[in-house]
Design an enzyme around this catalytic site. Structure first.
Site, PDB file in Angstrom:
ATOM      1  N   GLY A   5       0.490   1.864  -3.871  1.00 47.31           N
ATOM      2  CA  GLY A   5      -0.858   2.170  -3.393  1.00 47.31           C
ATOM      3  C   GLY A   5      -1.853   1.041  -3.591  1.00 47.31           C
ATOM      4  O   GLY A   5      -3.031   1.267  -3.848  1.00 47.31           O
ATOM      5  N   SER A  62       0.829  -1.212   0.000  1.00 47.63           N
ATOM      6  CA  SER A  62       0.000   0.000   0.000  1.00 47.63           C
ATOM      7  C   SER A  62       0.864   1.262   0.000  1.00 47.63           C
ATOM      8  O   SER A  62       0.362   2.365  -0.186  1.00 47.63           O
ATOM      9  CB  SER A  62      -0.914   0.004   1.216  1.00 47.63           C
ATOM     10  N   CYS A  63       2.169   1.090   0.226  1.00 43.84           N
ATOM     11  CA  CYS A  63       3.088   2.227   0.174  1.00 43.84           C
ATOM     12  C   CYS A  63       3.151   2.766  -1.262  1.00 43.84           C
ATOM     13  O   CYS A  63       2.885   2.047  -2.216  1.00 43.84           O
ATOM     14  CB  CYS A  63       4.496   1.807   0.581  1.00 43.84           C
ATOM     15  N   VAL A  64       3.529   4.036  -1.372  1.00 46.94           N
ATOM     16  CA  VAL A  64       3.679   4.651  -2.690  1.00 46.94           C
ATOM     17  C   VAL A  64       5.147   5.034  -2.893  1.00 46.94           C
ATOM     18  O   VAL A  64       5.762   5.639  -2.017  1.00 46.94           O
ATOM     19  CB  VAL A  64       2.792   5.910  -2.824  1.00 46.94           C
TER      20      VAL A  64
END
Lengths: 161, 210
Positions: A94, A28-30
């Protein structure tokens, strides 16, 4: 020989020609890249969360949150000679890895994407390409020489944006 | 006082190891039944690792099969049970009937993912019931969600909220082996307690130790 700089969780790193920037296993990190293609200067932030307003006292690295990562990334790029008017953005990540996450981490992938976009708008950076969302992890490498962002996944193949 | 996993002493970790050991015993018995073959489980090791150790760059991209379960009750938090993709073949042998397994199949075949979810459920349930017995306070598990992806992409989901106040996690490493073929299957059981759960967990260990 190209040197690869690893950008870990919450890190911000900048690179010149001959150096690539890499973030492994984004969920989910960008992974956000700002680059100056004329001067072959680039920076990458590995953003975990949308906003530092949710923090409780403890000090956090600026790269952790979208709203603190973008100004810090810009600062570091200007420090090594990038021109703000020539900086463009690319991003990937994301994803929503699991559906059950509740509370403030609900839809965190989507919220990270929106937060990064809002910050880019606020600083008048153009987002030239993005590969975001879905339910799968990504590893990314930015090639400072060409401006390519290479994306690798386990089950969805590889691509360049 | 702010609680942290850093405050755990070697004695505390021995208690956790003993709980995990009891849990492993229960899990091995249940797995032997579902897999219709003898499954042994070695004494697990327990370690406190920093996020950067857990998500180190060397194996961040390693594909893993993970079952994720949310814990609630006395010890709220996140649980991840992970297997090496390459070793899952052995675990699933009774279902595969000689067919090789690949990542795509695990993702698209609901029978396989529900089977892996059940394995995760059995292991998590065994550990949690051992912990509940020990503490006299009940913890509950959500249904498992199964995912095949890069290790770092999976685990970072669990540390998002934890990362606001903690930079360490507890990892219980268990090694399963098939009693007949002696094939080993490594699994890592990663426990990411929420802040409220962490405090009661540490108090509990201190109480038992004092």
């Amino acid at each position: 020989m190209v040197e690869v700089l690893a950008v870990g969780l919450s890190d911000i790193k900048v690179a010149r020609q001959g150096q690539n920037l890499r973030s492994s296993g984004l969920g989910s990190c960008v992974g956000l890249v700002l680059f100056d293609s004329l001067r072959h200067i680039a920076g990458m932030a590995h953003i975990m969360l949308p906003d530092n307003k949710i923090t409780r006292g403890k000090a956090h690295p600026p790269g952790k949150f979208a709203n603190t990562a973008v100004p810090e990334l810009l600062k570091q790029l200007l420090a090594i000679g990038a021109k703000k008017s020539n900086l463009y953005a690319k991003m990937a990540g994301g994803a929503e890895m699991f559906r059950t996450t509740t509370g403030f981490t609900a839809n965190i992938g989507m919220r990270n994407i929106e937060a990064v976009k809002a910050e880019l708008d606020a600083h008048h950076f153009e987002l030239v390409s993005a590969d975001v969302g879905g339910n799968f992890g990504r590893s990314i490498e930015f090639v400072t020489e060409t401006g390519d962002l290479r994306i690798h996944t386990v089950s969805q193949g590889d691509k360049v944006i | 006082m702010q609680r942290s996993l850093r405050q755990l002493t070697p004695e505390h970790l021995d208690i956790v190891k003993e709980i995990a050991n009891i849990g492993s015993g229960h899990a091995a018995t249940s797995l032997s039944k579902i897999l219709e073959q003898r499954i042994d489980m070695a004494v697990p090791s327990v370690e406190i690792a920093s996020f950067s150790d857990l998500l180190n760059m060397d194996d961040a991209e390693t594909p893993v099969v993970a079952a994720y379960l949310k814990m609630s009750g006395a010890l709220p938090g996140h649980l991840f049970i992970m297997f090496d993709l390459g070793e899952v073949d052995d675990l699933m042998k009774p279902m595969l009937r000689g067919n090789p397994l690949n990542a795509e199949e695990l993702l698209v075949n609901p029978l396989y993912s529900s089977f892996l979810g059940e394995i995760g459920n059995i292991m998590a349930g065994a550990y949690i019931s051992a912990l509940s017995d020990f503490s006299g306070r009940n913890s509950y598990l959500s249904p498992p969600q199964v995912c095949v992806d890069m290790k770092s992409a999976v685990l970072s989901e669990g540390i998002l909220d934890l990362s606001l106040y903690e930079d360490q996690v507890m990892v219980i490493n268990a090694v399963l082996s098939n009693g007949e073929t002696h094939q080993t299957i490594h699994s890592a059981f990663t426990l990411l307690p929420e802040l409220s759960g962490l405090s009661s967990f540490i108090e509990l260990l201190e109480g038992k130790n004092g």
